[in-house]
Design a protein around this motif. Structure first.
Motif, PDB file in Angstrom:
ATOM      1  N   ILE A   1      39.695  54.434  38.734  1.00  0.00           N
ATOM      2  CA  ILE A   1      38.532  54.228  37.868  1.00  0.00           C
ATOM      3  C   ILE A   1      37.998  52.804  37.988  1.00  0.00           C
ATOM      4  O   ILE A   1      36.786  52.581  38.001  1.00  0.00           O
ATOM      5  CB  ILE A   1      38.884  54.568  36.404  1.00  0.00           C
ATOM      6  N   GLN A   2      38.902  51.834  38.080  1.00  0.00           N
ATOM      7  CA  GLN A   2      38.470  50.437  38.197  1.00  0.00           C
ATOM      8  C   GLN A   2      37.631  50.227  39.449  1.00  0.00           C
ATOM      9  O   GLN A   2      36.587  49.569  39.409  1.00  0.00           O
ATOM     10  CB  GLN A   2      39.685  49.511  38.215  1.00  0.00           C
TER      11      GLN A   2
ATOM     12  N   SER B   1      35.939  52.478  41.045  1.00  0.00           N
ATOM     13  CA  SER B   1      34.687  53.209  40.852  1.00  0.00           C
ATOM     14  C   SER B   1      33.686  52.371  40.061  1.00  0.00           C
ATOM     15  O   SER B   1      32.505  52.265  40.424  1.00  0.00           O
ATOM     16  CB  SER B   1      34.969  54.528  40.118  1.00  0.00           C
ATOM     17  N   ILE B   2      34.165  51.748  38.985  1.00  0.00           N
ATOM     18  CA  ILE B   2      33.298  50.937  38.132  1.00  0.00           C
ATOM     19  C   ILE B   2      32.823  49.686  38.868  1.00  0.00           C
ATOM     20  O   ILE B   2      31.632  49.349  38.854  1.00  0.00           O
ATOM     21  CB  ILE B   2      34.032  50.559  36.826  1.00  0.00           C
TER      22      ILE B   2
ATOM     23  N   ALA C   1      32.669  60.845  37.746  1.00  0.00           N
ATOM     24  CA  ALA C   1      33.434  60.333  36.603  1.00  0.00           C
ATOM     25  C   ALA C   1      34.710  61.135  36.409  1.00  0.00           C
ATOM     26  O   ALA C   1      34.745  62.343  36.654  1.00  0.00           O
ATOM     27  CB  ALA C   1      32.587  60.396  35.333  1.00  0.00           C
ATOM     28  N   GLN C   2      35.751  60.447  35.961  1.00  0.00           N
ATOM     29  CA  GLN C   2      37.022  61.107  35.684  1.00  0.00           C
ATOM     30  C   GLN C   2      37.059  61.708  34.281  1.00  0.00           C
ATOM     31  O   GLN C   2      37.705  62.722  34.049  1.00  0.00           O
ATOM     32  CB  GLN C   2      38.172  60.102  35.820  1.00  0.00           C
ATOM     33  N   ASN C   3      36.374  61.063  33.340  1.00  0.00           N
ATOM     34  CA  ASN C   3      36.374  61.525  31.947  1.00  0.00           C
ATOM     35  C   ASN C   3      35.144  60.970  31.232  1.00  0.00           C
ATOM     36  O   ASN C   3      34.343  60.230  31.827  1.00  0.00           O
ATOM     37  CB  ASN C   3      37.668  61.097  31.232  1.00  0.00           C
TER      38      ASN C   3
ATOM     39  N   TYR D   1      34.913  58.710  28.833  1.00  0.00           N
ATOM     40  CA  TYR D   1      34.926  57.257  28.669  1.00  0.00           C
ATOM     41  C   TYR D   1      34.470  56.564  29.943  1.00  0.00           C
ATOM     42  O   TYR D   1      33.724  55.587  29.913  1.00  0.00           O
ATOM     43  CB  TYR D   1      36.327  56.785  28.280  1.00  0.00           C
ATOM     44  N   HIS D   2      34.931  57.085  31.053  1.00  0.00           N
ATOM     45  CA  HIS D   2      34.511  56.574  32.359  1.00  0.00           C
ATOM     46  C   HIS D   2      32.993  56.706  32.488  1.00  0.00           C
ATOM     47  O   HIS D   2      32.306  55.769  32.924  1.00  0.00           O
ATOM     48  CB  HIS D   2      35.233  57.363  33.457  1.00  0.00           C
ATOM     49  N   GLU D   3      32.454  57.847  32.093  1.00  0.00           N
ATOM     50  CA  GLU D   3      31.007  58.065  32.167  1.00  0.00           C
ATOM     51  C   GLU D   3      30.249  57.057  31.316  1.00  0.00           C
ATOM     52  O   GLU D   3      29.216  56.521  31.735  1.00  0.00           O
ATOM     53  CB  GLU D   3      30.655  59.485  31.724  1.00  0.00           C
TER      54      GLU D   3
ATOM     55  N   HIS E   1      30.670  65.286  36.760  1.00  0.00           N
ATOM     56  CA  HIS E   1      32.064  65.630  36.477  1.00  0.00           C
ATOM     57  C   HIS E   1      32.391  66.902  37.259  1.00  0.00           C
ATOM     58  O   HIS E   1      32.380  67.998  36.693  1.00  0.00           O
ATOM     59  CB  HIS E   1      32.272  65.906  34.984  1.00  0.00           C
TER      60      HIS E   1
END
Length: 218
Positions: free
Chosen positions: A78-79, A81-82, A100-102, A104-106, A119
């Motif tokens: 996730i890091q 990706s961001i 996105a994984q979830n 919050y990530h979105e 997703h």
């Protein structure tokens, strides 16, 4: 004129996008930090590059800002990706789609400027669930958290009725926006149009209303 794409992350999701874009004749640069992944797509993508997409200087060197669309399909990191999304935005990429994984990530991705967030696992799960719950549901596409488009095969209960007879909009709050009949597609069908057994109805509406319709009629 063909558009030019970059796909960052060559796992199952990113890899399938590269293959599909290439099949459609698009220019695609495939990027991953693992050499074996890049080698796998060297004969499929227009360009395949081993690179760290979290490094702004690398993204600039690759000319990412000159591409029409960048898809960030990085898997579990996730890091990364961001950071990649942030770097792409800062160097001026116009269109960025990110996996996105979830939820919050979105939220983070949208705050830093992602133009579109997908997703794939969640959305595919919903499609499969709809398909297996009802044999009449062929496909399911989420438009928002509460609205969808669904392809429904007309059964004997619907066949022989006109749209005005069924009065689906008044009873269920949903709309039949098109009917697929063999190779023919009837767009914006008339109230007097009769439904035939086997017709594929393209239905749009709130998920709760579509579910009520499925349970009552199918």
């Amino acid at each position: 004129m063909n558009k030019e794409f970059i796909v960052i992350g060559l796992g199952r999701f990113g890899g399938s996008i590269v293959r599909e874009l290439a099949e459609q004749g698009m220019e695609v640069m495939a990027i991953d930090k693992f050499e074996d992944k890049v080698n796998e797509f060297s004969s499929i993508a227009s360009h395949a590059v081993v690179a760290d997409a979290t490094d702004e200087s690398v993204l600039k060197k690759l000319g990412c800002r000159n591409f029409d669309h960048v898809i960030v399909a990085i898997g579990d990191d996730i890091q990364a990706s961001i950071l990649t999304t942030l770097m792409l935005k800062e160097i001026g990429v116009q269109n960025i789609t990110v996996k996105a994984q979830n939820d919050y990530h979105e939220k983070v991705l949208r705050k830093i400027g992602a133009d579109s967030v997908v997703h794939p696992e969640r959305d595919m799960g919903k499609r499969i669930a709809h398909n297996i719950v009802s044999n009449n549901v062929l496909d399911y596409l989420e438009l928002s958290d509460e609205h969808s488009i669904v392809e429904i095969v007309a059964n004997e209960q619907l066949a022989g009725n006109s749209l005005i007879d069924l009065d689906i909009r008044a009873k269920y709050g949903i709309n039949i926006v098109a009917i697929k009949r063999g190779n023919e597609v009837i767009v914006s069908p008339q109230a007097s149009d009769l439904i035939r057994s086997g017709d594929i109805l393209i239905v749009i509406g709130a998920d709760s209303d579509i579910n009520r319709f499925e349970k009552k009629v199918l």
